[in-house]
Design a protein around this motif. Structure first.
Motif, PDB file in Angstrom:
ATOM      1  N   ASN A   1      20.758  21.386  50.892  1.00 59.49           N
ATOM      2  CA  ASN A   1      19.971  21.682  49.689  1.00 59.49           C
ATOM      3  C   ASN A   1      20.437  23.020  49.119  1.00 59.49           C
ATOM      4  OD1 ASN A   1      17.964  21.402  47.740  1.00 59.49           O
ATOM      5  ND2 ASN A   1      16.432  22.418  49.002  1.00 59.49           N
ATOM      6  N   MET A   2      20.189  23.204  47.855  1.00 60.62           N
ATOM      7  CA  MET A   2      20.518  24.457  47.149  1.00 60.62           C
ATOM      8  C   MET A   2      22.018  24.754  47.229  1.00 60.62           C
ATOM      9  SD  MET A   2      17.342  26.830  48.262  1.00 60.62           S
ATOM     10  CE  MET A   2      15.726  26.161  48.596  1.00 60.62           C
ATOM     11  N   SER A   3      22.826  23.700  47.168  1.00 62.39           N
ATOM     12  CA  SER A   3      24.277  23.844  47.299  1.00 62.39           C
ATOM     13  C   SER A   3      24.877  24.627  46.144  1.00 62.39           C
ATOM     14  CB  SER A   3      24.943  22.467  47.287  1.00 62.39           C
ATOM     15  OG  SER A   3      24.677  21.789  48.449  1.00 62.39           O
ATOM     16  N   TYR A   4      24.354  24.367  44.936  1.00 65.19           N
ATOM     17  CA  TYR A   4      24.932  25.015  43.753  1.00 65.19           C
ATOM     18  C   TYR A   4      23.914  24.963  42.621  1.00 65.19           C
ATOM     19  CZ  TYR A   4      25.605  20.130  42.448  1.00 65.19           C
ATOM     20  OH  TYR A   4      25.388  18.813  42.166  1.00 65.19           O
ATOM     21  N   LEU A   5      24.252  25.671  41.565  1.00 65.34           N
ATOM     22  CA  LEU A   5      23.426  25.679  40.360  1.00 65.34           C
ATOM     23  C   LEU A   5      24.368  25.348  39.208  1.00 65.34           C
ATOM     24  CD1 LEU A   5      20.637  26.816  39.100  1.00 65.34           C
ATOM     25  CD2 LEU A   5      21.912  28.920  38.800  1.00 65.34           C
ATOM     26  N   THR A   6      23.975  24.441  38.353  1.00 65.84           N
ATOM     27  CA  THR A   6      24.844  24.107  37.228  1.00 65.84           C
ATOM     28  C   THR A   6      24.494  25.013  36.049  1.00 65.84           C
ATOM     29  OG1 THR A   6      24.896  21.820  37.984  1.00 65.84           O
ATOM     30  CG2 THR A   6      25.646  22.227  35.728  1.00 65.84           C
ATOM     31  N   CYS A   7      25.484  25.724  35.534  1.00 64.06           N
ATOM     32  CA  CYS A   7      25.239  26.635  34.403  1.00 64.06           C
ATOM     33  C   CYS A   7      24.768  25.808  33.205  1.00 64.06           C
ATOM     34  CB  CYS A   7      26.506  27.398  34.051  1.00 64.06           C
ATOM     35  SG  CYS A   7      26.322  28.331  32.509  1.00 64.06           S
ATOM     36  N   PRO A   8      23.596  26.136  32.642  1.00 63.02           N
ATOM     37  CA  PRO A   8      23.077  25.338  31.531  1.00 63.02           C
ATOM     38  C   PRO A   8      23.927  25.456  30.265  1.00 63.02           C
ATOM     39  CG  PRO A   8      21.666  27.243  31.960  1.00 63.02           C
ATOM     40  CD  PRO A   8      22.699  27.228  33.025  1.00 63.02           C
ATOM     41  N   ASP A   9      24.765  26.492  30.179  1.00 64.21           N
ATOM     42  CA  ASP A   9      25.584  26.676  28.973  1.00 64.21           C
ATOM     43  C   ASP A   9      26.938  25.977  29.076  1.00 64.21           C
ATOM     44  OD1 ASP A   9      23.628  28.176  27.733  1.00 64.21           O
ATOM     45  OD2 ASP A   9      24.242  29.981  28.817  1.00 64.21           O
ATOM     46  N   CYS A  10      27.659  26.232  30.203  1.00 62.92           N
ATOM     47  CA  CYS A  10      29.021  25.682  30.279  1.00 62.92           C
ATOM     48  C   CYS A  10      29.165  24.548  31.288  1.00 62.92           C
ATOM     49  CB  CYS A  10      30.016  26.800  30.604  1.00 62.92           C
ATOM     50  SG  CYS A  10      29.799  27.441  32.267  1.00 62.92           S
ATOM     51  N   GLY A  11      28.113  24.266  32.057  1.00 62.13           N
ATOM     52  CA  GLY A  11      28.177  23.152  33.017  1.00 62.13           C
ATOM     53  C   GLY A  11      28.910  23.471  34.301  1.00 62.13           C
ATOM     54  N   LYS A  12      29.395  24.726  34.430  1.00 62.93           N
ATOM     55  CA  LYS A  12      30.131  25.085  35.644  1.00 62.93           C
ATOM     56  C   LYS A  12      29.190  25.133  36.843  1.00 62.93           C
ATOM     57  CE  LYS A  12      33.033  28.684  37.457  1.00 62.93           C
ATOM     58  NZ  LYS A  12      33.206  30.095  37.526  1.00 62.93           N
ATOM     59  N   LYS A  13      29.700  24.698  37.996  1.00 63.95           N
ATOM     60  CA  LYS A  13      28.883  24.750  39.208  1.00 63.95           C
ATOM     61  C   LYS A  13      28.991  26.133  39.837  1.00 63.95           C
ATOM     62  CE  LYS A  13      28.956  19.930  40.626  1.00 63.95           C
ATOM     63  NZ  LYS A  13      29.376  18.959  41.640  1.00 63.95           N
ATOM     64  N   ILE A  14      27.864  26.815  39.949  1.00 66.43           N
ATOM     65  CA  ILE A  14      27.871  28.153  40.541  1.00 66.43           C
ATOM     66  C   ILE A  14      27.344  28.058  41.966  1.00 66.43           C
ATOM     67  CG2 ILE A  14      26.955  30.504  40.329  1.00 66.43           C
ATOM     68  CD1 ILE A  14      26.461  29.709  37.305  1.00 66.43           C
ATOM     69  N   LYS A  15      28.170  28.530  42.908  1.00 65.77           N
ATOM     70  CA  LYS A  15      27.732  28.476  44.313  1.00 65.77           C
ATOM     71  C   LYS A  15      27.042  29.789  44.650  1.00 65.77           C
ATOM     72  CE  LYS A  15      31.007  25.008  45.483  1.00 65.77           C
ATOM     73  NZ  LYS A  15      32.294  24.641  46.011  1.00 65.77           N
ATOM     74  N   LEU A  16      25.732  29.800  44.420  1.00 68.68           N
ATOM     75  CA  LEU A  16      24.941  31.024  44.558  1.00 68.68           C
ATOM     76  C   LEU A  16      25.072  31.654  45.942  1.00 68.68           C
ATOM     77  CD1 LEU A  16      21.432  30.453  42.931  1.00 68.68           C
ATOM     78  CD2 LEU A  16      23.212  32.037  42.235  1.00 68.68           C
ATOM     79  N   TYR A  17      25.159  30.828  46.949  1.00 72.82           N
ATOM     80  CA  TYR A  17      25.191  31.354  48.321  1.00 72.82           C
ATOM     81  C   TYR A  17      26.607  31.299  48.904  1.00 72.82           C
ATOM     82  CZ  TYR A  17      20.210  30.703  47.755  1.00 72.82           C
ATOM     83  OH  TYR A  17      18.922  30.744  47.279  1.00 72.82           O
TER      84      TYR A  17
END
Ligand code: ADP
Length: 276
Positions: free
Chosen positions: A207-223
């Motif tokens: 869970n909480m693997s990534y966050l998708t940037c709402p503007d560019c759709g890039k997957k951000i790996k927060l952790y």
């Protein structure tokens, strides 16, 4: 000879303890219950989304036409009723105790919160009482017509998981992790405990693997980078899903509207459960 004999017991005539069938400590459910499959949902620590995954699994199976239930065994940190917007008390009549049913899909729920005068009251009970109440949820609640019961365990490998694994006919375990944990250790502990109890581990959900940037759709790996693939491979387990962080889902959880979540994130897990 009592321990770890290394010979052929069938011909030695000795009653080696190590060959005796383990004592069956399973408890009978209520006589009006019908429960087909029991799946334990475990995690190494709190806050990784174990309850959310238990709820999403119940929703996924309900949407596929099965009758699903969640037994909230996280007695000191119960969050299942909140996810589904359930605030009332459990109904008890001469037959027994009835689980609540969620508004849309009719997922059956039992949680300690449904027995408290006030759902914000803390449960300040000693271990054996806590473990005993989980057993009572199994024995005294009328789980009528349940195809899949998900048991939301407290984090770790304490009293309650041990009681559940010994007392309930658990068909499999799903391990929930997040990338900021010491995943290797947690997965190994869960696998070893499951092995000791003779219960298959079905796989790992990150869970909480990534966050998708709402503007560019890039997957951000927060952790940072996840290590779940290599760790799962080492234990010969499948990674069943990698779930993103979704602020819209957080809002639905806070509003008690998990059933309104449209994502089918656990489709692969649901397929595996169908074939269990
Ligand atoms: P645990 O059972 O492991 O203690 P929970 O399932 O109760 O954790 O998760 C805590 C809260 O974190 C959830 O109610 C939800 O609001 C939020 N949360 C967990 N996972 C996600 C996610 N992938 N996206 C958005 N919110 C999440």
């Amino acid at each position: 000879m009592s321990e770890a004999c290394s010979h052929d017991c069938s011909s030695c005539q000795q009653n080696c303890d190590s060959r005796k069938a383990p004592q069956d400590l399973r408890e009978k459910p209520h006589e009006l219950s019908r429960i087909e499959k029991v799946i334990g949902v475990v995690s190494g620590k709190g806050g990784v989304g174990k309850s959310l995954v238990s709820g999403l699994l119940a929703v996924a199976m309900s949407k596929r036409g099965y009758h699903a239930a969640v037994l909230d065994a996280d007695i000191t940190g119960p969050s299942i009723p909140r996810l589904f917007g359930i605030h009332g008390r459990a109904v008890v009549d001469e037959l027994g105790c009835w689980p609540a049913e969620t508004a849309k899909l009719g997922v059956k729920i039992m949680s300690v919160n449904m027995l408290l005068d006030n759902e914000t009251d803390p449960v300040v009970w000693r271990g054996p009482i806590i473990a005993g109440s989980v057993k009572q949820f199994w024995q005294e609640v009328i789980w009528q017509d349940v195809d899949y019961m998900f048991v939301d365990m407290p984090p770790g490998t304490g009293d309650v998981p041990l009681t559940v694994f010994q007392s309930l006919p658990v068909d499999g375990i799903v391990v929930v992790t997040s990338p900021q944990e010491l995943v290797g250790m947690i997965v190994s502990k869960a696998v070893k405990m499951a092995k000791m109890m003779n219960i298959p581990v079905l796989g790992v959900i990150e869970n909480m693997s990534y966050l998708t940037c709402p503007d560019c759709g890039k997957k951000i790996k927060l952790y940072g980078e996840s290590h779940v693939d290599e760790i799962a491979a080492k234990e010969k387990l499948p990674v069943l899903a990698k779930l993103p962080i979704d602020p819209a889902l957080t809002a639905l959880c806070d509003q008690g509207r998990l059933e309104d979540f449209e994502g089918d994130w656990l489709a692969e897990t649901a397929e595996r459960l169908k074939n269990l």
